[in-house]
Design an enzyme around this catalytic site. Structure first.
Site, PDB file in Angstrom:
ATOM      1  N   HIS A 125      26.405  23.981   1.757  1.00 26.34           N
ATOM      2  CA  HIS A 125      25.604  22.760   1.806  1.00 26.34           C
ATOM      3  C   HIS A 125      25.955  22.039   3.101  1.00 26.34           C
ATOM      4  CE1 HIS A 125      29.472  21.470   0.150  1.00 26.34           C
ATOM      5  NE2 HIS A 125      29.200  20.261   0.621  1.00 26.34           N
TER       6      HIS A 125
ATOM      7  N   GLU B 287      31.849  11.699   5.622  1.00 18.03           N
ATOM      8  CA  GLU B 287      31.081  12.854   5.166  1.00 18.03           C
ATOM      9  C   GLU B 287      29.743  12.360   4.632  1.00 18.03           C
ATOM     10  OE1 GLU B 287      32.419  16.565   2.614  1.00 18.03           O
ATOM     11  OE2 GLU B 287      31.921  14.857   1.323  1.00 18.03           O
TER      12      GLU B 287
ATOM     13  N   ASP C   4      29.304  20.658  15.924  1.00 16.03           N
ATOM     14  CA  ASP C   4      27.910  20.273  15.737  1.00 16.03           C
ATOM     15  C   ASP C   4      26.998  21.481  15.536  1.00 16.03           C
ATOM     16  OD1 ASP C   4      25.778  18.450  15.515  1.00 16.03           O
ATOM     17  OD2 ASP C   4      25.314  18.624  17.655  1.00 16.03           O
ATOM     18  N   HIS C   5      26.204  21.403  14.473  1.00 17.99           N
ATOM     19  CA  HIS C   5      25.263  22.462  14.085  1.00 17.99           C
ATOM     20  C   HIS C   5      25.956  23.802  13.863  1.00 17.99           C
ATOM     21  CE1 HIS C   5      22.342  19.435  15.250  1.00 17.99           C
ATOM     22  NE2 HIS C   5      21.486  20.110  14.483  1.00 17.99           N
TER      23      HIS C   5
ATOM     24  N   HIS D  87      29.019  23.740   5.176  1.00 16.79           N
ATOM     25  CA  HIS D  87      30.265  24.366   4.746  1.00 16.79           C
ATOM     26  C   HIS D  87      30.184  24.672   3.257  1.00 16.79           C
ATOM     27  CE1 HIS D  87      32.509  20.580   3.126  1.00 16.79           C
ATOM     28  NE2 HIS D  87      31.218  20.376   3.098  1.00 16.79           N
TER      29      HIS D  87
END
Length: 148
Positions: free
Chosen positions: A46, A131, A86-87, A21
């Site tokens: 990143h 995170e 995810d991904h 993001h």
């Protein structure tokens, strides 16, 4: 003999997902975004390996001995978290983040809202999003803080 009192318990399950993001608010200028978000405002974004702990609560069923069937919880988490996040590039692949800054706080709210639609009413207790090992958000569904 009186029936046994209902026993309440909390049950948690963990999943991990990877996503990228860019922290960037459309309400701010490029200069203000850079000042506020620093290197996390890089135009190329990143990534993180997020860890999410979902906690549900409820009565322990006297027949099954469970608050919720773990197989069901796993499926709900797959649909609410893994499928959409995810991904993915959160800002480009997840419509919710087209207008909402993809901070960990907002990721936690997104997950809460998705799970709330799937879980039995009143069972979702807490969403905890890591995170990093140092940056953690806990969300319990509080909508707003009332003005004094």
């Amino acid at each position: 003999m009186a029936p046994p009192a209902a026993r309440l318990a909390r049950l948690s399950r963990t999943v991990s997902f990877s996503a990228c993001h860019r922290l960037h608010s459309k309400s701010l200028s490029d200069e203000e975004n850079l000042k506020l978000f620093g290197k996390c405002n890089s135009p190329n974004g990143h990534g993180h390996n997020y860890k999410v702990i979902v906690t549900v609560r409820g009565e322990i069923d006297p027949v099954s001995g469970m608050v919720i069937n773990l197989t069901d919880l796993k499926e709900y988490m797959q649909e609410a978290i893994m499928g959409p996040l995810d991904h993915k590039n959160l800002d480009k692949d997840v419509p919710y983040f087209a207008e909402v800054v993809s901070t960990t706080e907002n990721v936690a709210v997104f997950i809460w809202e998705n799970l709330k639609k799937l879980l039995p009413m009143g069972t979702l207790y807490k969403v905890k999003v890591y995170e990093t090992d140092q940056n953690i958000v806990v969300y319990k569904g509080e909508e707003t803080i009332s003005e004094k």
